[in-house]
Design a protein around this motif. Structure first.
Motif, mmCIF file in Angstrom:
data_model
loop_
_atom_site.group_PDB
_atom_site.id
_atom_site.type_symbol
_atom_site.label_atom_id
_atom_site.label_comp_id
_atom_site.label_asym_id
_atom_site.label_seq_id
_atom_site.Cartn_x
_atom_site.Cartn_y
_atom_site.Cartn_z
ATOM 1 N N TYR A 506 0.810 -1.222 0.000
ATOM 2 C CA TYR A 506 0.000 0.000 0.000
ATOM 3 C C TYR A 506 0.846 1.276 0.000
ATOM 4 C CZ TYR A 506 -3.608 -3.402 0.358
ATOM 5 O OH TYR A 506 -4.409 -4.485 0.076
ATOM 6 N N ASN A 507 2.172 1.123 0.167
ATOM 7 C CA ASN A 507 3.071 2.252 -0.108
ATOM 8 C C ASN A 507 3.323 2.381 -1.605
ATOM 9 O OD1 ASN A 507 4.125 1.188 2.809
ATOM 10 N ND2 ASN A 507 4.280 3.405 2.634
ATOM 11 N N ILE A 508 3.357 1.252 -2.297
ATOM 12 C CA ILE A 508 3.512 1.282 -3.750
ATOM 13 C C ILE A 508 2.253 1.851 -4.396
ATOM 14 C CG2 ILE A 508 3.767 -0.159 -5.820
ATOM 15 C CD1 ILE A 508 5.446 -2.052 -3.935
ATOM 16 N N LEU A 509 1.103 1.405 -3.901
ATOM 17 C CA LEU A 509 -0.172 1.873 -4.455
ATOM 18 C C LEU A 509 -0.533 3.284 -3.983
ATOM 19 C CD1 LEU A 509 -2.202 -1.426 -3.954
ATOM 20 C CD2 LEU A 509 -1.432 -0.480 -6.140
ATOM 21 N N ASN A 510 0.073 3.717 -2.890
ATOM 22 C CA ASN A 510 -0.243 5.018 -2.288
ATOM 23 C C ASN A 510 -1.698 5.079 -1.812
ATOM 24 O OD1 ASN A 510 0.428 7.564 -1.348
ATOM 25 N ND2 ASN A 510 -0.027 8.586 -3.287
ATOM 26 N N PHE A 511 -2.149 3.983 -1.194
ATOM 27 C CA PHE A 511 -3.488 3.910 -0.602
ATOM 28 C C PHE A 511 -3.378 4.195 0.893
ATOM 29 C CE2 PHE A 511 -5.714 0.651 -3.644
ATOM 30 C CZ PHE A 511 -5.353 1.417 -4.740
ATOM 31 N N PRO A 512 -4.343 4.890 1.484
ATOM 32 C CA PRO A 512 -4.350 5.018 2.944
ATOM 33 C C PRO A 512 -4.639 3.667 3.582
ATOM 34 C CG PRO A 512 -6.380 5.910 2.027
ATOM 35 C CD PRO A 512 -5.497 5.577 0.860
ATOM 36 N N ALA A 513 -3.928 3.370 4.664
ATOM 37 C CA ALA A 513 -4.095 2.074 5.327
ATOM 38 C C ALA A 513 -3.848 2.242 6.812
ATOM 39 C CB ALA A 513 -3.132 1.046 4.745
ATOM 40 N N GLY A 514 -4.692 1.606 7.615
ATOM 41 C CA GLY A 514 -4.561 1.716 9.065
ATOM 42 C C GLY A 514 -4.644 0.369 9.738
ATOM 43 N N VAL A 515 -4.214 0.345 10.995
ATOM 44 C CA VAL A 515 -4.205 -0.894 11.786
ATOM 45 C C VAL A 515 -5.062 -0.719 13.029
ATOM 46 C CG1 VAL A 515 -2.738 -2.330 13.266
ATOM 47 C CG2 VAL A 515 -2.003 -1.764 10.948
ATOM 48 N N VAL A 516 -5.836 -1.762 13.340
ATOM 49 C CA VAL A 516 -6.678 -1.791 14.543
ATOM 50 C C VAL A 516 -6.429 -3.110 15.272
ATOM 51 C CG1 VAL A 516 -9.026 -1.652 15.459
ATOM 52 C CG2 VAL A 516 -8.472 -0.513 13.307
ATOM 53 N N PRO A 517 -6.144 -3.092 16.579
ATOM 54 C CA PRO A 517 -6.019 -4.357 17.315
ATOM 55 C C PRO A 517 -7.384 -5.009 17.487
ATOM 56 C CG PRO A 517 -5.805 -2.483 18.811
ATOM 57 C CD PRO A 517 -5.889 -1.916 17.419
ATOM 58 N N VAL A 518 -7.456 -6.327 17.305
ATOM 59 C CA VAL A 518 -8.756 -7.000 17.375
ATOM 60 C C VAL A 518 -8.777 -8.221 18.303
ATOM 61 C CG1 VAL A 518 -9.520 -6.231 15.095
ATOM 62 C CG2 VAL A 518 -8.248 -8.372 15.290
ATOM 63 N N THR A 519 -7.610 -8.773 18.620
ATOM 64 C CA THR A 519 -7.580 -9.967 19.451
ATOM 65 C C THR A 519 -6.189 -10.122 20.052
ATOM 66 O OG1 THR A 519 -8.054 -12.355 19.491
ATOM 67 C CG2 THR A 519 -6.983 -11.498 17.518
ATOM 68 N N ASN A 520 -5.938 -11.283 20.655
ATOM 69 C CA ASN A 520 -4.629 -11.584 21.230
ATOM 70 C C ASN A 520 -4.213 -13.000 20.853
ATOM 71 O OD1 ASN A 520 -6.137 -9.686 23.373
ATOM 72 N ND2 ASN A 520 -3.953 -9.241 23.389
ATOM 73 N N VAL A 521 -2.938 -13.262 20.906
ATOM 74 C CA VAL A 521 -2.429 -14.602 20.594
ATOM 75 C C VAL A 521 -2.877 -15.574 21.684
ATOM 76 C CG1 VAL A 521 -0.375 -16.000 20.154
ATOM 77 C CG2 VAL A 521 -0.404 -13.586 19.481
ATOM 78 N N THR A 522 -3.412 -16.709 21.262
ATOM 79 C CA THR A 522 -3.892 -17.722 22.198
ATOM 80 C C THR A 522 -2.943 -18.918 22.239
ATOM 81 O OG1 THR A 522 -5.178 -18.889 20.514
ATOM 82 C CG2 THR A 522 -6.273 -17.064 21.665
ATOM 83 N N GLU A 523 -3.172 -19.799 23.200
ATOM 84 C CA GLU A 523 -2.397 -21.044 23.278
ATOM 85 C C GLU A 523 -2.620 -21.888 22.027
ATOM 86 O OE1 GLU A 523 -0.223 -21.993 25.378
ATOM 87 O OE2 GLU A 523 -0.525 -20.815 27.216
ATOM 88 N N LYS A 524 -3.856 -21.860 21.499
ATOM 89 C CA LYS A 524 -4.149 -22.612 20.289
ATOM 90 C C LYS A 524 -3.355 -22.060 19.106
ATOM 91 C CE LYS A 524 -7.936 -24.233 17.353
ATOM 92 N NZ LYS A 524 -9.386 -24.162 17.070
#
Length: 596
Positions: A506-524
């Motif tokens: 998305y730096n090559i495409l020059n698109f806006p992009a964002g990150v949102v936390p949604v969960t956590n790493v589990t034992e599984k």
């Protein structure tokens, strides 16, 4: 020439071997002395930079403790727990004093940096700025909000070293445009944060200020290159910060540290006064953007920045104010999604995060459509690496001359330094065995001519149009996809160019992009990682498996993408993901509490 003249004048005279030996020994000693002198000067520069930081942090500590002693009734934890929107409201109405907020965050930032080493500088001018703000009748949308800035943002009178000794001692003559706008809107920059050496790395370590650690697990990296920002905000030491992104440098630390961050379209925010070891890159688009605990904070920040003051200071920024109607819209979205790009297979928890988020969005009434990014092997080699290093990385390597090399960067630099012919030979023989590594070596040979550079720029534009055509064909509004994560173990990211493909695109495409936390790493997730083989089961895949191990409990995020200049839509999508995730969390936690 001198020897020839001597031989002509004294044809039968022989040079005494002892003289030759003395000359050789003298030359060798002179070279050793010169090398020692250079190393000593370098060491002195590094030590001076560290002393300045220690002095600055000591000054910050003294101010914080003095305020705390004089104001014992200030409820520090209550201030730190406020989201940005509530904090701004309380500051503007006067129910919280600007001093209490600034000094509270000073104290917390010091606690966090003591644990993870994320600060490089204190900006004592913040105290005078606070006093000036209190005298003003008009209060901006970020009135008295303490903010952190990435180390390479110019701030008058302070260094922007990019983690390199090359830039030490050169102080900024004025604030960067974004810092000027932030101040105009009431924000108070109070600290600068750490970066990897040269910033061309996803880790966060340099020979000047050392290694920054992940606030959730000190065996892990906070990511890079905005790793100091990610660690400080993720650890609670700042409520709003600013990073930069040319390959994922906002999004990767946001993912690793469990916070929100957005990379806007290049040019939506001014890049004037943002230092870099390399300038002139055209087919890979850099951008700066905010990082915070939640999406509303990012939106408030973007709204404050997209103002007439910035458009005046930098006329190259298109005068597009923040569009509230887009951010606040509740219309159902058509969302493309993918959980792998076919080139890099991320750890199992990252795929799970996308699939769980997809189900939440479908349940909320949005339409989800499978989407496949186009020709990722081509993107990595022909568009990204050749776009970033069209001259084979020689411009970047120049900045390392006479400098110590950070261990995290040595694997990358050792490849960059290989002779071009050797890179080509290795690429040819490695292609049948490890095609991804061979592709990297071939791309790092460079482009070779201005004509080829123009062709590369044209190829990037063609690819962008093909990507947009596919997007339009499916009538998409936005795209949901993975982001690199979870936080990797220290020492791996310099060896893992492949893992950045999800953000690089998305730096090559020059698109806006964002990150949102949604969960956590589990034992599984950890158990499934033990069976991970990747798409290629090659050296890179084996490294990813080792790098991600031991991540139980770490935050896991997803990436939200929109078309160019659609930052408001990107943020609206991020907000939707955040809201649905929090509702799910509450509905899961509620029955557990009742059962107890």
């Amino acid at each position: 020439m001198i020897a020839e003249r001597l031989s002509l004048q004294l044809p039968h005279t022989k040079v005494d071997p002892r003289i030759l030996s003395a000359l050789v020994c003298g030359s060798a000693l002179a070279l050793l002395a010169l090398k020692w002198t250079r190393q000593r000067r370098l060491q002195q520069k590094l030590e001076e930079a560290r002393r300045k930081r220690e002095h600055a942090l000591m000054e910050m500590r003294t101010m914080s403790l003095q305020f705390k002693e004089q104001n014992p009734s200030v409820q520090l934890e209550a201030i730190l727990s406020l989201p940005l929107t509530e904090l701004v409201e309380k500051l503007r109405e006067g129910s919280l004093s600007p001093e209490s907020v600034l000094y509270t965050y000073m104290g917390k930032a010091l606690e966090v940096t003591h644990e993870v080493n994320c600060l490089t500088d204190f900006l004592p001018e913040c105290v005078a700025q606070l006093q000036d703000l209190k005298k003003q009748k008009q209060r901006g949308p970020l009135y008295s909000v303490p903010i952190s800035i990435k180390e390479h943002y110019d701030y008058k009178g302070h260094n922007s070293s990019c983690g390199l000794a090359y830039f030490l001692g050169t102080l900024a003559q004025e604030d960067s445009v974004v810092v000027q706008v932030l101040k105009k809107q009431g924000a108070i920059p109070f600290v600068k944060t750490n970066v990897p050496q040269s910033m061309f790395n996803f880790d966060c370590s340099n020979p000047i200020f050392g290694q920054t650690l992940n606030p959730h697990n000190h065996k892990k990296t906070p990511g890079g290159s905005s790793g100091g920002e990610g660690a400080l905000i993720g650890g609670g030491g700042a409520i709003l910060g600013f990073g930069s992104d040319i390959a994922g440098s906002i999004r990767v630390p946001s993912s690793f540290c469990g916070i929100c961050g957005i990379k806007p379209t290049e040019g939506r925010l001014s890049l004037c006064g943002i230092s870099s070891p390399v300038y002139g890159i055209k087919s890979v688009h850099p951008a700066i953007g905010p990082m915070a605990r939640d999406v509303d904070s990012l939106a408030l920040c973007m709204k404050a920045l997209l103002c007439d003051h910035m458009f005046h200071l930098d006329p190259t920024v298109p005068p597009i104010p923040f569009r509230d109607e887009v951010y606040c819209s509740t219309e159902p979205l058509r969302i493309g999604y993918y959980d792998t790009d076919g080139f890099t297979l991320l750890p199992p928890c990252m795929k799970r995060a996308v699939q769980e988020t997809k189900k939440l969005l479908e349940k909320a009434g949005h339409t989800l459509i499978p989407f496949n990014p186009l020709r990722m092997e081509y993107v990595v080699g022909e568009l990204f690496l050749k776009g970033l290093f069209p001259e084979g990385a020689s411009a970047l390597l120049e900045k390392f001359e006479g400098d110590l090399i950070d261990p995290n960067l040595k694997p990358q630099l050792s490849v960059y330094k290989l002779p071009q012919l050797l890179k080509r030979i290795l690429a040819f023989f490695l292609r049948p065995v490890v095609p991804r590594i061979a592709g990297e070596l071939k791309a790092l040979c460079g482009i070779g001519s201005a004509k080829n550079l123009w062709k590369q720029h044209a190829a990037a534009e063609v690819y962008c149009q093909e990507f947009i055509a596919e997007w339009k064909k499916l009538r998409l509004d936005v795209v949901l996809c993975p982001v690199m994560g979870p936080a990797f173990n220290l020492g791996y990211l310099g060896k893992l160019v492949a893992s950045g493909t999800y953000t690089v695109l998305y730096n090559i495409l020059n698109f806006p992009a964002g990150v949102v936390p949604v969960t956590n790493v589990t034992e599984k997730d950890e158990e499934e990682l033990r069976h991970y083989k990747g798409h290629y089961n090659d050296h890179w895949d084996k490294l990813i498996k080792k790098a991600a191990a031991g991540g139980v409990g770490l935050p896991v995020g997803v990436q939200c993408v929109a078309l160019p200049w659609q930052e408001e839509l990107c943020l609206r999508f991020m907000k939707e993901v955040e809201t649905l995730t929090r509702e799910k969390s509450r509905s899961t936690i509620g029955p557990r509490i009742e059962a107890l």
